[in-house]
Structure formats: structure tokens, C-alpha cells
Design a protein around this motif. Structure first.
Motif, PDB file in Angstrom:
ATOM      1  N   TYR A  31      -8.446 -30.759  36.091  1.00 24.80           N
ATOM      2  CA  TYR A  31      -8.782 -32.114  36.790  1.00 24.80           C
ATOM      3  C   TYR A  31      -7.375 -32.558  37.295  1.00 24.80           C
ATOM      4  O   TYR A  31      -6.431 -32.707  36.756  1.00 24.80           O
ATOM      5  N   LEU A  32      -7.503 -32.792  38.670  1.00 23.88           N
ATOM      6  CA  LEU A  32      -6.145 -33.393  39.306  1.00 23.88           C
ATOM      7  C   LEU A  32      -6.291 -34.439  40.131  1.00 23.88           C
ATOM      8  O   LEU A  32      -7.360 -34.453  41.081  1.00 23.88           O
ATOM      9  N   ASP A  33      -5.806 -35.604  40.015  1.00 23.78           N
ATOM     10  CA  ASP A  33      -6.255 -36.930  40.637  1.00 23.78           C
ATOM     11  C   ASP A  33      -4.919 -36.989  41.554  1.00 23.78           C
ATOM     12  O   ASP A  33      -3.657 -37.650  41.173  1.00 23.78           O
ATOM     13  N   HIS A  66      10.037 -37.051  41.367  1.00 28.76           N
ATOM     14  CA  HIS A  66       9.224 -36.008  40.599  1.00 28.76           C
ATOM     15  C   HIS A  66       8.154 -36.490  39.497  1.00 28.76           C
ATOM     16  O   HIS A  66       8.176 -37.524  39.007  1.00 28.76           O
ATOM     17  N   ILE A  67       6.987 -36.128  40.332  1.00 29.88           N
ATOM     18  CA  ILE A  67       5.670 -36.680  39.745  1.00 29.88           C
ATOM     19  C   ILE A  67       5.043 -35.487  39.120  1.00 29.88           C
ATOM     20  O   ILE A  67       4.620 -34.580  39.749  1.00 29.88           O
ATOM     21  N   GLU A  68       4.449 -35.833  37.883  1.00 24.42           N
ATOM     22  CA  GLU A  68       3.702 -34.602  37.131  1.00 24.42           C
ATOM     23  C   GLU A  68       2.480 -35.352  36.609  1.00 24.42           C
ATOM     24  O   GLU A  68       2.379 -36.389  36.037  1.00 24.42           O
ATOM     25  N   LEU A  69       1.506 -34.557  36.556  1.00 18.20           N
ATOM     26  CA  LEU A  69       0.200 -34.922  36.192  1.00 18.20           C
ATOM     27  C   LEU A  69      -0.370 -34.064  34.861  1.00 18.20           C
ATOM     28  O   LEU A  69      -0.257 -32.811  34.890  1.00 18.20           O
ATOM     29  N   LYS A  70      -0.735 -34.643  33.914  1.00 13.98           N
ATOM     30  CA  LYS A  70      -0.906 -33.857  32.411  1.00 13.98           C
ATOM     31  C   LYS A  70      -2.241 -34.345  31.864  1.00 13.98           C
ATOM     32  O   LYS A  70      -2.608 -35.600  32.224  1.00 13.98           O
ATOM     33  N   SER A  71      -2.942 -33.507  31.223  1.00 16.45           N
ATOM     34  CA  SER A  71      -4.223 -34.073  30.380  1.00 16.45           C
ATOM     35  C   SER A  71      -3.894 -34.929  29.604  1.00 16.45           C
ATOM     36  O   SER A  71      -2.977 -35.126  28.987  1.00 16.45           O
ATOM     37  N   ALA A  79      -9.761 -44.230  25.732  1.00 16.46           N
ATOM     38  CA  ALA A  79      -9.661 -45.694  26.560  1.00 16.46           C
ATOM     39  C   ALA A  79      -9.855 -45.351  27.983  1.00 16.46           C
ATOM     40  O   ALA A  79      -9.577 -46.322  28.719  1.00 16.46           O
ATOM     41  N   GLY A  80     -10.323 -44.395  28.448  1.00 19.71           N
ATOM     42  CA  GLY A  80     -10.751 -44.317  30.027  1.00 19.71           C
ATOM     43  C   GLY A  80      -9.879 -43.709  30.794  1.00 19.71           C
ATOM     44  O   GLY A  80     -10.113 -43.596  32.124  1.00 19.71           O
ATOM     45  N   PHE A  81      -8.596 -43.132  30.275  1.00 20.19           N
ATOM     46  CA  PHE A  81      -7.624 -42.702  30.958  1.00 20.19           C
ATOM     47  C   PHE A  81      -7.907 -41.139  31.220  1.00 20.19           C
ATOM     48  O   PHE A  81      -8.043 -40.573  30.323  1.00 20.19           O
ATOM     49  N   LYS A  82      -8.050 -40.766  32.476  1.00 21.75           N
ATOM     50  CA  LYS A  82      -8.173 -39.307  32.779  1.00 21.75           C
ATOM     51  C   LYS A  82      -7.182 -38.159  33.098  1.00 21.75           C
ATOM     52  O   LYS A  82      -7.398 -37.233  33.053  1.00 21.75           O
ATOM     53  N   ASN A  83      -6.011 -38.826  33.306  1.00 20.36           N
ATOM     54  CA  ASN A  83      -4.803 -38.154  33.647  1.00 20.36           C
ATOM     55  C   ASN A  83      -3.748 -38.747  33.049  1.00 20.36           C
ATOM     56  O   ASN A  83      -3.617 -40.019  32.937  1.00 20.36           O
ATOM     57  N   ARG A  84      -2.766 -38.072  32.641  1.00 24.51           N
ATOM     58  CA  ARG A  84      -1.412 -38.765  32.324  1.00 24.51           C
ATOM     59  C   ARG A  84      -0.604 -38.558  33.448  1.00 24.51           C
ATOM     60  O   ARG A  84      -0.427 -37.408  33.944  1.00 24.51           O
ATOM     61  N   GLY A 129      -6.983 -22.069  41.771  1.00 24.71           N
ATOM     62  CA  GLY A 129      -8.125 -22.276  41.906  1.00 24.71           C
ATOM     63  C   GLY A 129      -8.510 -22.764  40.497  1.00 24.71           C
ATOM     64  O   GLY A 129      -7.908 -23.043  39.400  1.00 24.71           O
ATOM     65  N   GLY A 130     -10.002 -22.847  40.139  1.00 25.84           N
ATOM     66  CA  GLY A 130     -10.227 -23.311  38.798  1.00 25.84           C
ATOM     67  C   GLY A 130      -9.901 -24.750  38.947  1.00 25.84           C
ATOM     68  O   GLY A 130      -9.464 -25.439  37.630  1.00 25.84           O
ATOM     69  N   VAL A 131     -10.034 -25.666  39.901  1.00 23.10           N
ATOM     70  CA  VAL A 131      -9.493 -27.123  40.097  1.00 23.10           C
ATOM     71  C   VAL A 131     -10.427 -27.872  40.515  1.00 23.10           C
ATOM     72  O   VAL A 131     -11.052 -27.432  41.389  1.00 23.10           O
ATOM     73  N   VAL A 132     -10.543 -29.003  39.990  1.00 26.82           N
ATOM     74  CA  VAL A 132     -11.254 -30.084  40.714  1.00 26.82           C
ATOM     75  C   VAL A 132     -10.321 -31.273  41.126  1.00 26.82           C
ATOM     76  O   VAL A 132      -9.622 -31.863  40.282  1.00 26.82           O
ATOM     77  N   MET A 133     -10.042 -31.500  42.294  1.00 27.31           N
ATOM     78  CA  MET A 133      -9.157 -32.307  43.008  1.00 27.31           C
ATOM     79  C   MET A 133      -9.703 -33.492  43.497  1.00 27.31           C
ATOM     80  O   MET A 133     -10.524 -33.216  44.376  1.00 27.31           O
TER      81      MET A 133
END
Ligand code: DC
Length: 240
Positions: A31-33, A66-71, A79-84, A129-133
Motif C-alpha cells: 500500500y502506498l499513499d 528524501h521521503i520514505e513510506l514504510k508499513s 491507532a488508524g495510521f496506514k503508512n509510516r 506491481g502488486g501495489v495499491v497506490m
């Protein structure tokens, strides 16, 4: 079965994050926001006192960031947070969820050179692939060849109410009319900007979830994904 690229676009408060996160969970996708990236950069700009929409310094700022998204951790998920979200290696997961940062994100998102930098990052992150953005321009600009595109929408009143409830849970003192006004202003900026405005891609499936909950919407999107997977598998076997 080949994994899909799923693009979910829509206005603020349409429920993209909850939907995208749930669909990714069910399908075992990443999952990517993308909005979190604009927010992280918006936060950096605010902290640097760059509140105008002067494009060259903001584009320079984007190139040096530099921006990084993590699970999320289980605790954050609960607590409702979907991405770090990490900004220059420092976590800003919570800090980016304010109306002030949302507004800054929406302003810097109007700058073409800023978008080039972030779009390239998003394309790299989802390349396998294999992503929901989710975002505003995923089906139109970031992944125009995504195998499944969803345009998620709901009435402005319902979207504002969802945002207002989120703020209340965090203890923010904002009234519903204030949030509705901000949602409308952001809609206008996102839809009317010159570069990559929020528009429904011609091949996107329009889903209005004004009267649907996350689980119902997720089931619908998962069903559409399974159909797409089957179609692609059939096309591949015909070709092979
Ligand atoms: O999805 P969000 O509300 O967290 O996004 C914050 C802002 O970032 C939004 O007002 C517009 C911008 N954005 C964008 O322009 N393109 C995207 N793909 C995602 C977000």
C-alpha cells in the motif's frame, strides 16, 4: 497469477486511504499513499518558513528531500495510521496529519517541478506491481497503464464529516463548518490546478461511497481486481 497495479484517486476525505489499505491487505499487495509524500514535503516547507508558492526554491527543496513510506507497526495500525512516513530519515507519521500541513501540501502540489520529483519517486516505489497506490493523479499520470483504476468519490458534506471525526478523535478543536470550508477549498485547488489536476481517468471505475462503508467498498474493489486478474491471465494464455 500476475499481480496488478491498482490506482485509487479521489478528493480529500473520499476514504481512499482506508480503502487502499484494506484492499492491499486482502490481496497481499503493497500500500502506498502518495499524498503522504506531498504532506511530508509540505511540512518541510512550513518548517523552513517557505509559505509562498514561489516555485524554484520549492522545487529545489523537493530535489534535496528524501521521503520514505514504510508499513506501520501494529500499534500505529490500531491507532488508524496506514503508512509510516519518514522525512529525511526522521519519522513524521503523526506530524503530517494536520489541516495546516494538508493545506501546505495542496499548495506545493500545484508546482510542476515539485510534482516531477515526487512522481518519479512514486513510479520507482510502485515499479514492481502488486501495489495499491492512492492519490489524485495515479491513474492519469503516475501509472497511466495501471490494470485497475478506481475514482472514489462522496459528497463534500460526508467527506467533511469524516475528516471532522478524525480531528475530534485526535482532540483537535475544529468545527464541522470550518472543515467543510477547508475541504471545499482543497477540492477547488486540486481540481483546478494546471498541472495534473484531480480528474477521473477515462478508464477509471467511478465508485461513490457516500452510503457505503470501507468493508463494502473494499469487497467491490477486490472483486474488480479478481476479474482483471482473470482477464489478463486469459489474454496471456491466448497470446502464448
Ligand atoms: O491525500 P491527501 O489529502 O493526504 O493529500 C494531500 C495533498 O497532496 C492534496 O491536497 C493534494 C496533494 N496530492 C496531489 O496533488 N497528488 C497526489 N497524488 C496526492 C496528493
Amino acid at each position: 497469477m500476475r499481480k496488478l497495479t491498482i490506482a485509487i484517486d479521489g478528493p480529500a476525505g473520499s476514504g481512499k486511504s482506508s480503502l487502499a489499505r484494506r484492499v492491499a491487505q486482502i490481496l497481499g499487495y503493497l500500500y502506498l499513499d502518495s499524498g503522504a509524500m506531498y504532506r511530508a514535503l509540505g511540512l518541510k516547507a512550513l518548517r523552513a518558513g517557505m509559505t509562498s508558492d514561489n516555485a524554484p526554491p520549492l522545487a529545489e527543496l523537493a530535489r534535496g528531500t528524501h521521503i520514505e513510506l514504510k508499513s506501520p507497526t501494529e500499534e500505529q495500525e490500531a491507532a488508524g495510521f496506514k503508512n509510516r512516513v519518514f522525512l529525511d530519515n526522521v519519522e513524521v507519521t503523526h506530524e503530517i496529519r494536520t489541516e495546516e500541513v494538508a493545506k501546505a501540501a495542496s499548495l506545493i502540489a500545484t508546482i510542476a517541478d515539485v510534482r516531477h520529483v515526487l512522481v518519479a519517486e512514486q513510479q520507482r516505489a510502485g515499479a514492481g506491481g502488486g501495489v495499491v497506490m492512492e492519490g489524485r493523479d495515479i491513474g492519469t499520470v503516475v501509472f497511466p497503464h495501471a490494470e485497475l483504476k478506481i475514482f472514489l468519490d462522496a459528497s463534500a458534506e460526508v467527506r467533511a464529516e469524516r475528516r471532522w471525526k478524525e480531528h475530534q478523535e485526535k482532540g483537535d478543536v475544529l468545527t464541522l463548518p470550518e472543515v467543510l470550508e477547508e475541504v471545499r477549498a482543497r477540492d477547488k485547488r486540486d481540481r483546478e490546478r494546471k498541472v495534473s489536476p484531480l480528474v477521473r481517468a477515462a478508464d477509471a471505475v467511478l465508485v461513490d461511497n457516500t452510503a457505503m462503508d470501507v468493508e463494502e467498498t473494499a469487497r467491490l474493489v477486490v472483486m474488480l481486481s479478481r476479474e482483471r486478474e482473470k482477464e489478463l491471465a486469459q489474454a496471456a494464455s491466448r497470446a502464448g
